[in-house]
Design a protein around this motif. Sequence first.
Motif, mmCIF file in Angstrom:
data_model
loop_
_atom_site.group_PDB
_atom_site.id
_atom_site.type_symbol
_atom_site.label_atom_id
_atom_site.label_comp_id
_atom_site.label_asym_id
_atom_site.label_seq_id
_atom_site.Cartn_x
_atom_site.Cartn_y
_atom_site.Cartn_z
ATOM 1 N N ILE A 185 0.832 -1.203 0.000
ATOM 2 C CA ILE A 185 0.000 0.000 0.000
ATOM 3 C C ILE A 185 0.869 1.256 0.000
ATOM 4 C CG2 ILE A 185 -1.605 1.371 1.391
ATOM 5 C CD1 ILE A 185 -3.029 -0.895 0.049
ATOM 6 N N GLU A 186 1.892 1.294 0.832
ATOM 7 C CA GLU A 186 2.736 2.491 0.935
ATOM 8 C C GLU A 186 3.458 2.791 -0.368
ATOM 9 O OE1 GLU A 186 5.253 1.663 4.249
ATOM 10 O OE2 GLU A 186 3.711 2.153 5.746
ATOM 11 N N ILE A 187 3.968 1.750 -1.023
ATOM 12 C CA ILE A 187 4.686 1.968 -2.282
ATOM 13 C C ILE A 187 3.713 2.365 -3.382
ATOM 14 C CG2 ILE A 187 6.172 0.893 -4.016
ATOM 15 C CD1 ILE A 187 7.012 -1.025 -1.614
ATOM 16 N N ALA A 188 2.542 1.763 -3.395
ATOM 17 C CA ALA A 188 1.534 2.143 -4.388
ATOM 18 C C ALA A 188 1.134 3.603 -4.219
ATOM 19 C CB ALA A 188 0.314 1.236 -4.266
ATOM 20 N N ARG A 189 0.968 4.037 -2.981
ATOM 21 C CA ARG A 189 0.627 5.437 -2.731
ATOM 22 C C ARG A 189 1.745 6.367 -3.187
ATOM 23 N NH1 ARG A 189 -1.824 5.062 3.430
ATOM 24 N NH2 ARG A 189 -4.005 5.541 2.917
ATOM 25 N N ALA A 190 2.987 5.950 -2.964
ATOM 26 C CA ALA A 190 4.125 6.822 -3.273
ATOM 27 C C ALA A 190 4.400 6.921 -4.764
ATOM 28 C CB ALA A 190 5.371 6.310 -2.551
ATOM 29 N N ALA A 191 4.230 5.813 -5.474
ATOM 30 C CA ALA A 191 4.636 5.792 -6.883
ATOM 31 C C ALA A 191 3.483 5.630 -7.864
ATOM 32 C CB ALA A 191 5.645 4.665 -7.108
ATOM 33 N N TRP A 192 2.378 5.019 -7.448
ATOM 34 C CA TRP A 192 1.240 4.774 -8.331
ATOM 35 C C TRP A 192 -0.064 5.214 -7.677
ATOM 36 C CZ3 TRP A 192 5.362 1.344 -8.730
ATOM 37 C CH2 TRP A 192 5.854 1.128 -10.022
ATOM 38 N N ASN A 193 -0.050 6.348 -7.048
ATOM 39 C CA ASN A 193 -1.265 6.822 -6.385
ATOM 40 C C ASN A 193 -2.325 7.192 -7.425
ATOM 41 O OD1 ASN A 193 -2.882 7.374 -4.235
ATOM 42 N ND2 ASN A 193 -1.781 9.196 -3.552
ATOM 43 N N CYS A 194 -3.575 7.130 -7.045
ATOM 44 C CA CYS A 194 -4.653 7.520 -7.942
ATOM 45 C C CYS A 194 -5.875 7.883 -7.116
ATOM 46 C CB CYS A 194 -4.978 6.413 -8.945
ATOM 47 S SG CYS A 194 -5.757 4.961 -8.220
ATOM 48 N N ASN A 195 -6.820 8.539 -7.754
ATOM 49 C CA ASN A 195 -8.040 8.940 -7.063
ATOM 50 C C ASN A 195 -8.774 7.721 -6.517
ATOM 51 O OD1 ASN A 195 -7.606 11.631 -7.673
ATOM 52 N ND2 ASN A 195 -8.779 11.540 -9.577
ATOM 53 N N GLY A 196 -9.148 7.788 -5.273
ATOM 54 C CA GLY A 196 -9.930 6.724 -4.658
ATOM 55 C C GLY A 196 -9.129 5.741 -3.834
ATOM 56 N N LEU A 197 -7.807 5.721 -4.003
ATOM 57 C CA LEU A 197 -7.013 4.735 -3.279
ATOM 58 C C LEU A 197 -7.042 4.984 -1.771
ATOM 59 C CD1 LEU A 197 -5.165 2.308 -3.155
ATOM 60 C CD2 LEU A 197 -3.228 3.796 -3.712
ATOM 61 N N ASP A 198 -6.830 6.223 -1.377
ATOM 62 C CA ASP A 198 -6.850 6.534 0.055
ATOM 63 C C ASP A 198 -8.210 6.217 0.675
ATOM 64 O OD1 ASP A 198 -4.241 7.347 0.049
ATOM 65 O OD2 ASP A 198 -4.687 9.487 -0.084
ATOM 66 N N GLN A 199 -9.263 6.473 -0.067
ATOM 67 C CA GLN A 199 -10.608 6.185 0.441
ATOM 68 C C GLN A 199 -10.802 4.697 0.665
ATOM 69 O OE1 GLN A 199 -13.745 7.282 -2.250
ATOM 70 N NE2 GLN A 199 -15.379 6.550 -0.893
ATOM 71 N N MET A 200 -10.332 3.874 -0.275
ATOM 72 C CA MET A 200 -10.499 2.428 -0.136
ATOM 73 C C MET A 200 -9.642 1.872 0.995
ATOM 74 S SD MET A 200 -12.815 1.483 -2.184
ATOM 75 C CE MET A 200 -13.546 3.068 -1.734
ATOM 76 N N VAL A 201 -8.455 2.435 1.172
ATOM 77 C CA VAL A 201 -7.610 2.017 2.291
ATOM 78 C C VAL A 201 -8.299 2.351 3.607
ATOM 79 C CG1 VAL A 201 -5.430 2.450 3.476
ATOM 80 C CG2 VAL A 201 -5.461 2.144 0.997
ATOM 81 N N SER A 202 -8.913 3.520 3.679
ATOM 82 C CA SER A 202 -9.639 3.920 4.886
ATOM 83 C C SER A 202 -10.839 3.013 5.140
ATOM 84 C CB SER A 202 -10.110 5.375 4.772
ATOM 85 O OG SER A 202 -9.010 6.252 4.695
ATOM 86 N N CYS A 203 -11.486 2.574 4.076
ATOM 87 C CA CYS A 203 -12.640 1.680 4.224
ATOM 88 C C CYS A 203 -12.260 0.360 4.881
ATOM 89 C CB CYS A 203 -13.273 1.398 2.865
ATOM 90 S SG CYS A 203 -14.269 2.744 2.211
ATOM 91 N N CYS A 204 -11.016 -0.073 4.686
ATOM 92 C CA CYS A 204 -10.584 -1.337 5.298
ATOM 93 C C CYS A 204 -10.510 -1.206 6.814
ATOM 94 C CB CYS A 204 -9.234 -1.753 4.729
ATOM 95 S SG CYS A 204 -9.275 -2.232 2.993
#
Length: 217
Positions: free
Chosen positions: A97-116
Amino acid sequence: MTWLSPAFPVGAFSYSSGIEWAVEAGDIGDAASLRDWLESMLADGPGFCDGVFLAHAHRAVSSPEKAGLRDVAELAAAFVPSRERQLETSAQGRAFIEIARAAWNCNGLDQMVSCCDGIIVYPVAVGVVSAVHGLPLVPTMHAFFHALTSNWISAGARLIPLGQTDSQRVLALLEPAVAATIKRALGASLDDLGSATFRADLASLRHETQYTRLFRS
């Protein structure tokens, strides 16, 4: 392919999923016994279960109402038999998750991580990130299982040890088991989850107190 390659820094190389203890105990000692052990782990143990969790996490993110994502993440985090397997899957999930956020972030990712709303284990992390990016489930599942199986073989090759050619033979011989496990996982409900790899579970427990260790699990 990048996310599930050995070069993606989730630390997979430092975990053996109990294979280290199985080698020391004599359960695994050559290419044939490694293949048999991994075939069981794929079909009847963590391989199948991880595939089910990945599929349900992906589908939950892809559904309009994101139904059930938190429940899937919570169940997956609880569905490990030992402290070291928990470390293995949660640490890799967090790194993914951290690497995806840093290098391949996109709209909605943070929201889905929060949903978990809690620990995100590795297969759930892969399902969430791939779904947010719009990657289809089936090729994502194939890439995930290739990475999982290759890492197990790599651990076995270093521990037994095996040569590169024998390692590739094991990978080739496991292709039918991988394909069958993927097919089952794609069609499975959460009620179908279950494991019967008791020796592998004991290996992960006994690895915690193994006297000398190369791997973290």
